[in-house]
Scaffold this active site. Structure first.
Site, PDB file in Angstrom:
ATOM      1  N   LYS A 100      31.253  13.440  54.435  1.00  0.00           N
ATOM      2  CA  LYS A 100      31.245  13.280  55.960  1.00  0.00           C
ATOM      3  C   LYS A 100      29.782  12.839  56.466  1.00  0.00           C
ATOM      4  O   LYS A 100      28.956  13.413  56.143  1.00  0.00           O
ATOM      5  CB  LYS A 100      31.495  14.477  57.010  1.00  0.00           C
ATOM      6  CG  LYS A 100      32.876  14.839  56.390  1.00  0.00           C
ATOM      7  CD  LYS A 100      34.040  14.023  56.543  1.00  0.00           C
ATOM      8  CE  LYS A 100      34.548  13.638  57.846  1.00  0.00           C
ATOM      9  NZ  LYS A 100      35.754  12.460  57.856  1.00  0.00           N
ATOM     10  N   THR A 101      29.870  11.605  56.949  1.00  0.00           N
ATOM     11  CA  THR A 101      28.326  11.019  57.503  1.00  0.00           C
ATOM     12  C   THR A 101      28.002  11.261  58.961  1.00  0.00           C
ATOM     13  O   THR A 101      26.920  11.095  59.329  1.00  0.00           O
ATOM     14  CB  THR A 101      28.438   9.379  57.239  1.00  0.00           C
ATOM     15  OG1 THR A 101      29.252   8.997  58.083  1.00  0.00           O
ATOM     16  CG2 THR A 101      28.849   8.897  56.028  1.00  0.00           C
ATOM     17  N   LYS A 102      29.094  11.840  59.680  1.00  0.00           N
ATOM     18  CA  LYS A 102      28.816  12.016  61.100  1.00  0.00           C
ATOM     19  C   LYS A 102      27.510  12.565  61.544  1.00  0.00           C
ATOM     20  O   LYS A 102      26.645  12.342  62.331  1.00  0.00           O
ATOM     21  CB  LYS A 102      30.115  12.446  61.861  1.00  0.00           C
ATOM     22  CG  LYS A 102      30.110  12.183  63.296  1.00  0.00           C
ATOM     23  CD  LYS A 102      30.288  10.678  63.806  1.00  0.00           C
ATOM     24  CE  LYS A 102      31.696  10.381  64.176  1.00  0.00           C
ATOM     25  NZ  LYS A 102      32.232   9.150  63.742  1.00  0.00           N
ATOM     26  N   ASP A 161       5.858  24.631  51.202  1.00  0.00           N
ATOM     27  CA  ASP A 161       5.996  23.181  50.852  1.00  0.00           C
ATOM     28  C   ASP A 161       4.495  22.840  50.115  1.00  0.00           C
ATOM     29  O   ASP A 161       4.485  21.877  49.390  1.00  0.00           O
ATOM     30  CB  ASP A 161       6.387  22.599  51.988  1.00  0.00           C
ATOM     31  CG  ASP A 161       7.887  22.471  52.225  1.00  0.00           C
ATOM     32  OD1 ASP A 161       8.437  22.524  51.120  1.00  0.00           O
ATOM     33  OD2 ASP A 161       8.469  22.786  53.279  1.00  0.00           O
ATOM     34  N   HIS A 174      -3.378  35.963  42.605  1.00  0.00           N
ATOM     35  CA  HIS A 174      -2.051  35.618  42.436  1.00  0.00           C
ATOM     36  C   HIS A 174      -2.004  34.199  41.633  1.00  0.00           C
ATOM     37  O   HIS A 174      -2.159  32.951  42.153  1.00  0.00           O
ATOM     38  CB  HIS A 174      -1.367  34.930  44.253  1.00  0.00           C
ATOM     39  CG  HIS A 174      -1.273  36.375  44.899  1.00  0.00           C
ATOM     40  ND1 HIS A 174      -0.012  36.691  45.176  1.00  0.00           N
ATOM     41  CD2 HIS A 174      -2.039  37.020  45.699  1.00  0.00           C
ATOM     42  CE1 HIS A 174      -0.026  37.808  45.629  1.00  0.00           C
ATOM     43  NE2 HIS A 174      -1.250  38.080  46.409  1.00  0.00           N
ATOM     44  N   LYS A 217      28.688   2.296  55.578  1.00  0.00           N
ATOM     45  CA  LYS A 217      28.830   3.063  56.954  1.00  0.00           C
ATOM     46  C   LYS A 217      27.326   3.338  57.501  1.00  0.00           C
ATOM     47  O   LYS A 217      27.188   3.069  58.748  1.00  0.00           O
ATOM     48  CB  LYS A 217      29.810   4.152  56.933  1.00  0.00           C
ATOM     49  CG  LYS A 217      30.385   4.569  58.149  1.00  0.00           C
ATOM     50  CD  LYS A 217      31.453   5.410  57.965  1.00  0.00           C
ATOM     51  CE  LYS A 217      32.448   6.228  58.717  1.00  0.00           C
ATOM     52  NZ  LYS A 217      33.248   7.065  58.410  1.00  0.00           N
ATOM     53  N   GLU A 239      11.197  22.521  69.507  1.00  0.00           N
ATOM     54  CA  GLU A 239      10.060  22.913  68.660  1.00  0.00           C
ATOM     55  C   GLU A 239       9.140  21.880  68.365  1.00  0.00           C
ATOM     56  O   GLU A 239       7.953  21.745  68.169  1.00  0.00           O
ATOM     57  CB  GLU A 239      10.196  23.675  67.795  1.00  0.00           C
ATOM     58  CG  GLU A 239      10.742  25.034  68.218  1.00  0.00           C
ATOM     59  CD  GLU A 239      10.217  26.327  66.995  1.00  0.00           C
ATOM     60  OE1 GLU A 239       9.613  27.035  67.518  1.00  0.00           O
ATOM     61  OE2 GLU A 239      10.580  26.143  65.858  1.00  0.00           O
ATOM     62  N   VAL A 260      17.007  21.149  53.361  1.00  0.00           N
ATOM     63  CA  VAL A 260      17.627  20.133  52.722  1.00  0.00           C
ATOM     64  C   VAL A 260      16.689  19.657  51.785  1.00  0.00           C
ATOM     65  O   VAL A 260      17.129  18.813  50.975  1.00  0.00           O
ATOM     66  CB  VAL A 260      18.250  19.075  53.704  1.00  0.00           C
ATOM     67  CG1 VAL A 260      19.507  19.565  54.291  1.00  0.00           C
ATOM     68  CG2 VAL A 260      17.280  18.569  54.450  1.00  0.00           C
ATOM     69  N   CYS A 296      -0.960  41.433  42.278  1.00  0.00           N
ATOM     70  CA  CYS A 296      -1.421  41.852  43.464  1.00  0.00           C
ATOM     71  C   CYS A 296      -0.984  43.409  43.802  1.00  0.00           C
ATOM     72  O   CYS A 296      -1.411  44.491  43.225  1.00  0.00           O
ATOM     73  CB  CYS A 296      -1.008  41.084  44.729  1.00  0.00           C
ATOM     74  SG  CYS A 296      -2.337  41.291  46.073  1.00  0.00           S
ATOM     75  N   GLU A 320       0.050  32.951  40.308  1.00  0.00           N
ATOM     76  CA  GLU A 320       1.504  31.811  40.456  1.00  0.00           C
ATOM     77  C   GLU A 320       1.125  30.468  41.380  1.00  0.00           C
ATOM     78  O   GLU A 320       1.586  29.667  41.013  1.00  0.00           O
ATOM     79  CB  GLU A 320       2.739  32.574  41.114  1.00  0.00           C
ATOM     80  CG  GLU A 320       2.219  33.008  42.476  1.00  0.00           C
ATOM     81  CD  GLU A 320       1.743  34.614  42.906  1.00  0.00           C
ATOM     82  OE1 GLU A 320       0.887  34.805  41.871  1.00  0.00           O
ATOM     83  OE2 GLU A 320       2.165  34.784  43.911  1.00  0.00           O
TER      84      GLU A 320
HETATM   85  N1  GLN Z   1      -0.695  45.046  50.141  1.00  0.00           N
HETATM   86  C1  GLN Z   1      -1.842  44.916  49.330  1.00  0.00           C
HETATM   87  C2  GLN Z   1      -3.165  44.672  50.096  1.00  0.00           C
HETATM   88  O1  GLN Z   1      -3.171  43.970  51.005  1.00  0.00           O
HETATM   89  C3  GLN Z   1      -1.206  43.835  48.409  1.00  0.00           C
HETATM   90  C4  GLN Z   1      -1.349  42.411  48.810  1.00  0.00           C
HETATM   91  C5  GLN Z   1      -0.403  41.592  48.130  1.00  0.00           C
HETATM   92  O2  GLN Z   1       0.424  42.119  47.174  1.00  0.00           O
HETATM   93  N2  GLN Z   1      -0.511  40.107  48.474  1.00  0.00           N
HETATM   94  O3  GLN Z   1      -4.124  44.579  49.253  1.00  0.00           O
END
Ligand code: GLN
Length: 550
Positions: free
Chosen positions: A195-197, A79, A524, A231, A158, A23, A395, A526
């Site tokens: 609906k709030t329930k 997250d 990476h 409510k 959990e 959510v 990668c 990103e």
């Molecule tokens: N599988 C590849 C490795 O372990 C690439 C890993 C990945 O893309 N994060 O080197």
């Protein structure tokens, strides 16, 4: 044990979920954190995942979503990425815990004899360990506020011990603890009414363990109206002004503004009897949201992967940071990102399908593991290299690009990574030295090359021009690497070695010259892209893609 003097300095805001998962607890925590930070407070965020896994590294991305890697090499939850993107700060391992990690510490303590002959009971020992970790995170970040997101949904078996930690902390310092319940309010089409329930039930569940949330965030398709607010207030025991409506937003980056318009951070401060330290300045965020709304020119990026489908549904969670990084880059050059998922296995079954790649302005192959779909990725990379379609390989996407280049440009038909074919005569990608040692150890958890490492960039490369610098630090998560035995041969055939570790032992970036953009990175990027500071390689990639479109 918890000394009250320690946690008096820090205030903790727990964020728990009701009704169902997904959510937006993460986005809500991050957005609230951002609005508090904008008022002059130092803020950090902690994620608690209730599963027994010690980290997210050993889980299939389809099960769990993206594994977000921190600078200090922890394999965490997506997250944490949201917190980094909103708070614009690096979050480290201290701020991530799982049931497995908590129990591991308690058991280690018991083995060391730290409990002095006492019976180690789950309560209070497990919640105590949780509290300890929260206090460490607070201290380390010198945080006025620690946002603590508890994964899962209330009422689950959990996460009960984590909720118990809230109760125990509240007992000690009730003024320093607040709980926010993020809940979902359905509008069933057959009924046509919100609906709030289910939310009332969720609040009851939290009540059962002795907590009443002081704030409610109401996620829904539409905004909450006055009668339902009333409510909820009455049945949940929450002040009407503490009930925040969170209808679907066009982008998650709109959420801080949405919260601010309802005075969420101010009511939160007031409930702690605190005053804002400065006039909240969200101008840069408003500008970003304005830009996101205004962009019209599309740039179409195809992402080739395999961790999309669960049953009949397509999920892009496994590539969340890649997705965000593409968006950040596109917005920064005033383009509207249009991202489509391409399944590499389709190219293995029917190579004529590769022609669909022509329709894209740029193609990205993100990280991955294992053999399923790899030949399709390699075929797609050959296609985009030869058809001069901008390509960004991350990668596995870099490793596949090296394999393709060796096969096509040097004629090493059996070139491969030893991850797929351990016996290939031409292992252009092979196991890293220290990885082989690690794998002889006891297991696979946490054994990859993880975290941030420096990289030196070659002058005259696309990467050097993009970064505008000759060094960078980037996060890694891999076990295999470029095999230096083939370095000369590949370079002679035209592969540009554009980035290496400072000692020159590890190849970190490869490029193809005479191509609008063909870059493969072992790391990476990103993970380091932020909405207000897009990653330079993503920006260059999207720029090249937008030029192809023109
Ligand atoms: N599988 C590849 C490795 O372990 C690439 C890993 C990945 O893309 N994060 O080197």
């Amino acid at each position: 044990m918890v000394a009250s003097s320690v946690y008096m300095k820090h205030r903790y805001i727990f964020v728990v979920g009701g009704v169902m998962s997904g959510v937006g607890k993460g986005t809500s925590s991050a957005a609230l954190g951002l609005t508090l930070k904008a008022r002059g407070f130092s803020v950090t965020a902690v994620k608690i995942d209730p599963y027994v896994n010690v980290d997210a590294g050993t889980m299939n991305p389809v099960e769990h979503g993206e594994v977000f890697v921190t600078i200090d090499g922890d394999e965490t939850d997506q997250d944490i990425g949201n917190y980094e993107r909103f708070l614009d700060e690096n979050i480290t391992s201290t701020n991530y815990m799982t049931t497995g990690r908590v129990y591991q510490s308690v058991i280690e303590r018991e083995r060391r004899g730290d409990y002095h002959g006492k019976c180690v009971e789950v309560v209070p020992r497990v919640p105590e360990e949780v509290i300890d970790r929260l206090e460490k995170a607070a201290k380390k970040a010198k945080a006025d506020f620690v946002l603590v997101e508890i994964g899962g949904t209330v009422g689950e078996y959990e996460n009960i011990l984590f909720l118990e930690a809230i109760r125990m902390m509240k007992l000690k310092a009730p003024d320093d603890i607040r709980t926010v319940l993020v809940s979902y309010l359905p509008v069933p089409p057959s009924i046509g009414e919100m609906k709030t329930k289910p939310t009332q039930h969720a609040v009851r569940e939290v009540n059962r363990i002795g907590i009443n949330p002081e704030f409610l965030i109401c996620r829904s398709e539409v905004a909450l109206d006055a009668p339902r607010r009333e409510k909820l207030s009455r049945f949940c025991g929450v002040l009407p002004s503490h009930i925040i409506t969170a209808p679907n937003a066009r982008s998650i980056y709109e959420v801080p503004k949405l919260f601010d318009e309802q005075g969420f951070a101010d009511s939160m401060l007031k409930s702690f009897r605190l005053k804002s330290r400065k006039v909240a300045d969200l101008a840069v965020w408003s500008a970003l949201v304005g830009r996101i709304d205004a962009v019209e020119k599309p740039v179409k990026i195809g992402v080739i992967g395999k961790y999309f489908s669960t049953g009949d549904f397509i999920l892009s969670d496994a590539y969340l940071s890649v997705l965000e990084a593409i968006k950040h880059a596109a917005w920064s050059i005033n383009h509207k990102p249009v991202i489509e998922w391409l399944n590499s296995e389709a190219y293995e079954q029917d190579p004529s399908k590769l022609k669909e790649l022509d329709e894209y302005d740029g193609i990205l192959v993100p990280g991955g593991f294992g053999s399923r779909g790899i030949e399709g990725k390699i075929a797609a990379i050959q296609y985009v290299r030869e058809h001069k379609i901008p390509y960004f390989g991350i990668c596995y996407g870099m490793q596949c690009a090296v394999i393709e280049f060796a096969r096509t440009m040097i004629g090493l038909a059996d070139a491969n990574t030893t991850e797929i074919n351990a016996k290939t005569k031409n292992p252009v990608i092979h196991l890293m030295n220290d990885q082989a040692k690690k794998l002889k150890g006891t297991g696979i958890g946490g054994t990859l090359r993880l975290g941030s490492y420096p990289c030196v960039l070659a002058r005259e490369s696309i990467s050097y021009r993009s970064y505008g610098s000759n060094t960078t630090d980037e996060r890694h998560r891999h076990r295999y690497e470029f095999n230096n035995e083939y370095r000369q041969q590949l370079a002679d055939a035209g592969l540009v070695i554009a980035g290496t570790s400072p000692d020159d032992r590890l190849v970190e970036i490869v490029e193809v010259a005479d191509h609008p953009f063909f870059v493969g990175v072992q790391f990476h990027p990103e993970f380091q892209s932020r909405p207000l500071r897009p990653h330079p390689l993503f920006v260059q990639f999207v720029q090249a893609a937008s030029e192809r479109r023109r």
